[in-house]
Design an enzyme around this catalytic site. Structure first.
Site, PDB file in Angstrom:
ATOM      1  N   ASP A 260       0.857  -1.164   0.000  1.00  0.00           N
ATOM      2  CA  ASP A 260       0.000   0.000   0.000  1.00  0.00           C
ATOM      3  C   ASP A 260       0.907   1.233   0.000  1.00  0.00           C
ATOM      4  OD1 ASP A 260      -3.256   0.503   1.525  1.00  0.00           O
ATOM      5  OD2 ASP A 260      -2.152   1.675   0.044  1.00  0.00           O
TER       6      ASP A 260
HETATM    7  C1  GLC Z   1      -4.282   4.185  -0.702  1.00  0.00           C
HETATM    8  C2  GLC Z   1      -5.207   3.071  -0.275  1.00  0.00           C
HETATM    9  C3  GLC Z   1      -5.250   1.916  -1.234  1.00  0.00           C
HETATM   10  C4  GLC Z   1      -5.003   2.393  -2.646  1.00  0.00           C
HETATM   11  C5  GLC Z   1      -3.592   2.929  -2.706  1.00  0.00           C
HETATM   12  C6  GLC Z   1      -3.236   3.458  -4.092  1.00  0.00           C
HETATM   13  O1  GLC Z   1      -3.586   4.631   0.417  1.00  0.00           O
HETATM   14  O2  GLC Z   1      -4.987   2.527   1.019  1.00  0.00           O
HETATM   15  O3  GLC Z   1      -6.537   1.297  -1.103  1.00  0.00           O
HETATM   16  O4  GLC Z   1      -5.152   1.328  -3.555  1.00  0.00           O
HETATM   17  O5  GLC Z   1      -3.357   3.947  -1.737  1.00  0.00           O
HETATM   18  O6  GLC Z   1      -4.034   4.516  -4.421  1.00  0.00           O
END
Ligand code: GLC
Length: 728
Positions: A260
């Protein structure tokens, strides 16, 4: 030698690490993380220091950067482009919690397929979806993104979404790689506060929070995104026991882990790494492949190698997995295939507006309908539509809406105006949707409320359009007081005090706990965030051209103090007994939620007969067939969802009062009766034994069918699972 082996042999260390780096681009359009997106220069791509990107949108921009990688870098390795295509790219289906309320895996798959076609058409390769986090705490804003409180629903949602996004051939220019996220137990955040530690037992982790991800893996998802959070002190991003030993080695996952946003670097904040080199080493050894925007890999991996914290072999094995997924997606052979105007058309041209309108109608959840106030007649006296969301487009598509095409969104006002061409509709905003900031806001709202109440007083019927502003739902949107925002509750209270027939139309991404208002309203229709066709879908149901079909995917609490309230709890040694003081209960409110999981009304009524089983006693290997008959006892056609629950009455561990085993949604004509047959196999009677390994224990099972998890409404039959004969 394979293409990947040849590449690995030729790559420098910097190029290898570059393949593990995913950067966020396009910051002027989409930012989804804490740091300003690092705009790597084209030189980074040319030098092979970046292997993947997220948040860059637009076919031309994606293809232009891909061209640099393919034509100007030394080894011409294609870039992987990802985006959060969660419930649509341009055309939005309902936000996932709302879509789950349809209990329609066929629709879940269709809306994923149409999202994939739109995103692939724009050059995107991978989506950071489906979000599969089971959630039982409405304080947690991300409850909106997932499939609700139950793991069986989560499994069905996972299968449908992975199939829908990826299709049959990952190399197809219409296939969007699916990322099962956020692995795992992210929804168990302490006190519903986003990113907080998940303090759960190993048993609850396996029984509740892992099943949907295992289903995604078994369906062939190409990626998994570990959660930001820790489970009992072990940050998932650095947990080899889960990422590698369980998911890769036991489940057979063959895709890649995408961290993440910034999560690898955040292992330092978790306190399990002293610096970026240790964070990089911990994540790499856990099995993490792509570093999204944390700089731990680009800045820390070489240091970790020099310190002897990781080996070059481990780096090579990780790079090989990333290159393998790029190859499976067809990026080497067709780096511009997604978005290539000359590629073959998708096998089925989907009517996107029709599909998202159907998904929205199927998700609308009618909680109450006193004296059949709904549907509203097409003619009659004035209808006052009061509330801050009647003309709000963002409220229709909610959070994580991709590039949700604002011009293509049908508002509630537009939908109602189209559906009631001859009935007088009047509109008043009533109040601002959000928190009151200052005295000026206060005064403005006071005037708006007075004006709205006065208008409502002239109407024959009132529709109160209330809810939670979309920007207060989703990530980093935890609310300790998940109720109506601003002065909406005051507005509703004063409108309800008029004593006229009143419908509450709620647009929200979580149960909003307003028990008094919901009990006073004559009808409550929950629209969730219904998507691009939300206005038409809502009007279809309010006007009665379609009946509501949604069922609650999460229990709706009576009070915040009840949280978490869910149907799958264990009995305790003192199960609640009315009137018995020393039993599990509150002194001030009931244990039961205001509305149970599965609750939802139609414009007709349904009856269900007691279940019949193929055998009263059986062996696990023989399986069991359970059938029941459902009748539409009303005057109108309608759809309902039948749930099959099991209760393992005596086992080596205390089992939940109800475990959902199956659900089926069916459409019945007035007066129609249909038999439903559920075929149950050994797996349906398994539990995780003391060692958390699946096992079947002989004994009594109560099997119940009904229209929700309200145990008073279930029809039950007891069966006996016999021990398998001991093989001499
Ligand atoms: C965000 C979210 C995740 C998302 C990622 C990319 O922080 O936690 O769900 O896919 O970043 O955007």
């Amino acid at each position: 030698m394979s293409r990947i082996s040849e590449l690995l042999a030729a790559m420098t260390l910097e190029e290898k690490i570059g393949q593990l780096v995913m950067v966020s681009l396009g910051a002027e359009t989409i930012v989804t993380g804490p740091k300003a997106a690092q705009e790597p220069s084209v030189a980074d791509v040319r030098a092979g220091r970046v292997g993947s990107a997220l948040n860059l949108v637009g076919r031309d921009r994606i293809h232009a950067l891909q061209k640099v990688a393919i034509e100007e870098s030394r080894l011409k390795i294609p870039l992987l482009f990802g985006l959060d295509v969660v419930h649509g790219y341009f055309t939005n289906a309902p936000a996932p919690l709302g879509e789950t309320a349809a209990f329609r895996p066929d629709l879940w798959e269709k809306t994923a397929r149409l999202a994939a076609e739109e995103a692939c058409d724009d050059g995107i390769h991978l989506t950071f979806a489906p979000m599969l986090d089971c959630a039982r705490d409405p304080r947690w804003g991300r409850i909106v993104e997932g499939p609700g409180e139950d793991p069986t629903v989560g499994r069905a949602f996972a299968r449908a979404k992975v199939r829908g996004f990826q299709g049959d051939d990952p190399a197809s220019p219409w296939s969007l790689a699916a990322t099962a996220k956020h692995f795992a137990a992210y929804g168990a955040a302490t006190a519903g506060r986003d990113y907080a530690s998940a303090e759960i037992s190993e048993r609850t982790l396996h029984e509740v929070y892992l099943p949907a991800f295992e289903a995604a893996v078994k369906t062939g998802c190409l990626a998994i995104m570990p959660a930001f959070s820790d489970i009992a002190g072990r940050p998932v991003t650095g947990d080899r026991r889960l990422l590698t030993e369980l998911v890769r080695e036991r489940w057979g996952f063959e895709g890649i882990y995408v961290s993440d946003y910034d999560a690898i670097g955040e292992l330092v904040a978790h306190g399990v790494a002293a610096d970026m080199a240790e964070a990089a080493a911990l994540a790499l050894k856990a099995g993490m492949d792509l570093d999204m925007e944390s700089r731990a890999y680009p800045d820390g991996l070489k240091v970790a190698l020099d310190r002897g914290l990781v080996s070059l072999e481990l780096i090579d094995a990780t790079v090989a997995r990333v290159l393998c997924v790029k190859e499976r997606l067809g990026l080497f052979d067709a780096p511009f295939g997604r978005g290539d105007p000359n590629r073959p058309a998708p096998s089925t041209r989907l009517d996107r507006r029709a599909i998202v309108r159907e998904a929205a109608i199927a998700s609308l959840t009618l909680l109450s309908n006193r004296d059949g106030l709904l549907p509203l007649a097409s003619t009659g006296g004035r209808v006052a539509v009061i509330g801050p969301f009647a003309e709000d487009t963002a409220q229709m598509i909610g959070p994580w809406c991709g590039l949700g095409d604002q011009d293509e969104i049908v508002t509630i006002r537009q939908g109602l105006t189209a559906a009631f061409p001859t009935r007088e509709l009047v509109f008043a905003r009533g109040c601002a949707p959000d928190y009151v900031e200052d005295d000026a806001d206060e005064e403005k709202d006071t005037a708006l409320i007075a004006e709205a109440v006065a208008l409502a007083a002239t109407a024959e019927v009132i529709v109160l359009v209330l809810g939670e502003p979309a920007e207060l739902s989703g990530e980093a949107a935890s609310r300790a007081d998940p109720t109506l925002t601003g002065r909406q509750a005051e507005l509703a209270d004063r409108v309800l005090a008029l004593g006229r027939p009143t419908v509450i139309l709620m647009t929200c991404g979580r149960p909003l706990i307003e028990t008094d208002l919901l009990e006073r309203a004559d009808a409550t229709l929950v629209a969730w965030y219904p998507g691009s066709e939300g206005g038409h879908a809502i009007a279809d149901v309010l006007a009665g051209s379609r009946a509501p079909a949604g069922r609650l995917p999460v229990s709706w609490p009576i009070a915040i103090g009840q949280i978490p309230v869910f149907f799958g709890e264990r009995p305790s040694g003192r199960p609640y007994v009315p009137g018995e003081h020393f039993t599990t209960q509150y002194l001030d409110i009931p244990n039961a939620p205001l509305f149970p999981f599965g609750h939802g009304l139609s414009y007709t009524t349904f009856e269900i007969e007691p279940p019949i089983v193929s055998a009263a006693t059986f062996r696990a290997a023989e399986g069991l067939r359970l059938s029941t008959r459902v009748r539409n006892a009303g005057e109108r056609a309608g759809s309902t969802t039948v749930y099959l629950f099991a209760r393992d009455v005596v086992a080596s561990t205390s089992r939940p009062l109800l475990e959902l085993k199956r659900f089926e949604t069916l459409e019945l004509a007035s007066g129609e009766t249909r038999e439903i047959v559920f075929a149950l196999g050994a797996g349906d009677f398994e539990l995780l034994g003391p060692d958390l390994a699946p096992c079947c224990e002989p004994g009594r099972f109560d099997l119940s069918v009904g229209f929700s998890a309200d145990r008073a409404g279930l029809k039950t039959i007891s069966v006996e699972l016999r021990a398998d004969p001991v093989v001499a």
